[in-house]
Design a protein around this motif. Structure first.
Motif, short mmCIF file in Angstrom:
data_model
loop_
_atom_site.label_atom_id
_atom_site.label_comp_id
_atom_site.label_asym_id
_atom_site.label_seq_id
_atom_site.Cartn_x
_atom_site.Cartn_y
_atom_site.Cartn_z
N GLU A 57 0.83 -1.20 0.00
CA GLU A 57 0.00 0.00 0.00
C GLU A 57 0.87 1.25 0.00
N ASN A 100 1.01 4.15 -3.02
CA ASN A 100 0.88 5.59 -2.79
C ASN A 100 2.08 6.35 -3.35
N SER A 133 1.92 9.15 -6.34
CA SER A 133 2.53 10.46 -6.14
C SER A 133 3.57 10.74 -7.21
#
Length: 327
Positions: free
Chosen positions: A27, A31, A35
């Motif tokens: 996870e 992310n 980004s």
């Protein structure tokens, strides 16, 4: 870090996800990838777009044709010399509408690129394209052309067979055709080699495609005697879709996914389809003479040198004039 280096980093991050079993770490990496895409891969320089336009995995003309025109029938030859594999031509239907399709085809492998001559057409390729466009006019079929070429082939044989004359004749004849012409720049749009199938009522362009008078490397070699300055040349040349839309040279930009068209090809195909149908719907309201008039008026209104603010270019302008005088 250019876009290709960023792409390698992204692939490395995605590979780490596949190698991990811990859900919390996965996870966190997801992310980080999201980004990275938002901050690094969505802010592209002109040189990044040149690299994406040339990306080996970028969808080729045949990919668009296969997706958009399921019943495509290819036609061959210029009836004078031979068939040129660097230009594909034929007939197909889209949403029940019959189109004549002309496309410059790059190869997906080195072997195919050699067969396709790296999408650099010979004069017989342009004569084949014109033969099919005249056929389209005879049978009242609209024309779609896909541009993806570094430029026309500059070899001795091509020059002996009338390369310049073939390009010039296409420009003249296309300006007079009484059927709708829609052009889509899907990769590189190089010099007269691109213009020879690009005199259109509507010109569409993928977001990361380029359209220019020559390659950035060639431009840098002429202007600064250093091809390594190609990234700087790309910025100065105003060759991106956004630049050309600002100059009113193209009519619409077809958005690409983050990272380029090769990331989500089907999405790009669907957006291209919608843009073609929209353009055709507008053009189908015009008569044959009006189509020719609109096309010529559009081209004559470019006023590129007048729109380009040379007064703000400083030393670049002086270098340009000096190099032109010295040639």
């Amino acid at each position: 870090m250019n876009i290709l280096e960023k792409e390698k980093k992204l692939l490395s991050l995605e590979k780490q996800i596949n190698d991990l079993g811990d859900s919390s770490t996965i996870e966190k990496l997801k992310n980080e990838i999201a980004s990275f895409k938002e901050t690094e891969m969505s802010q592209l320089s002109a040189w990044d777009k040149v690299l994406l336009a040339r990306h080996p995995q970028r969808p080729k003309a045949c990919d668009f044709i296969e997706y958009l025109f399921k019943d495509f029938i290819e036609l061959h030859g210029d009836r004078l010399f031979r068939d040129d594999p660097s230009i594909i031509g034929g007939i197909g239907t889209l949403d029940g509408i019959a189109f004549t399709i002309i496309a410059q085809q790059k190869g997906s492998t080195t072997e195919e690129n050699i067969i396709r001559n790296f999408a650099m057409p010979h004069p017989e390729g342009y004569r084949k394209a014109l033969r099919l466009m005249k056929q389209a006019e005879k049978f009242h079929r609209p024309i779609i052309s896909f541009i993806d070429t570094p430029g026309a082939y500059p070899g001795i044989g091509a020059e002996e067979r009338g390369q310049g004359q073939a390009i010039a004749n296409n420009l003249l004849e296309m300006s007079q055709l009484n059927v709708p012409i829609i052009t889509i720049v899907i990769g590189e749009g190089g010099s007269g080699g691109a213009l020879a199938i690009g005199v259109a009522n509507k010109m569409l362009m993928l977001e990361n495609a380029i359209f220019s008078i020559l390659s950035p490397e060639g431009y840098a070699s002429i202007l600064w005697k250093d091809s390594n300055k190609a990234p700087l040349a790309a910025e100065e040349m105003k060759l991106t879709a956004k630049d050309l839309k600002d100059f009113n040279i193209i009519d619409e930009i077809i958005k690409e996914p983050i990272g380029g068209a090769h990331q989500e090809k089907m999405t790009v195909f669907e957006k291209t389809k919608k843009a073609i149908i929209k353009a055709y719907t507008e053009l189908s309201q015009l008569s044959g003479p009006d189509l020719s008039y609109q096309r010529n008026t559009k081209i004559r209104s470019f006023g590129f040198l007048q729109r380009f603010n040379y007064d703000n270019l400083g030393g670049f302008k002086n270098d340009l004039y000096k190099n032109i005088r010295n040639r």
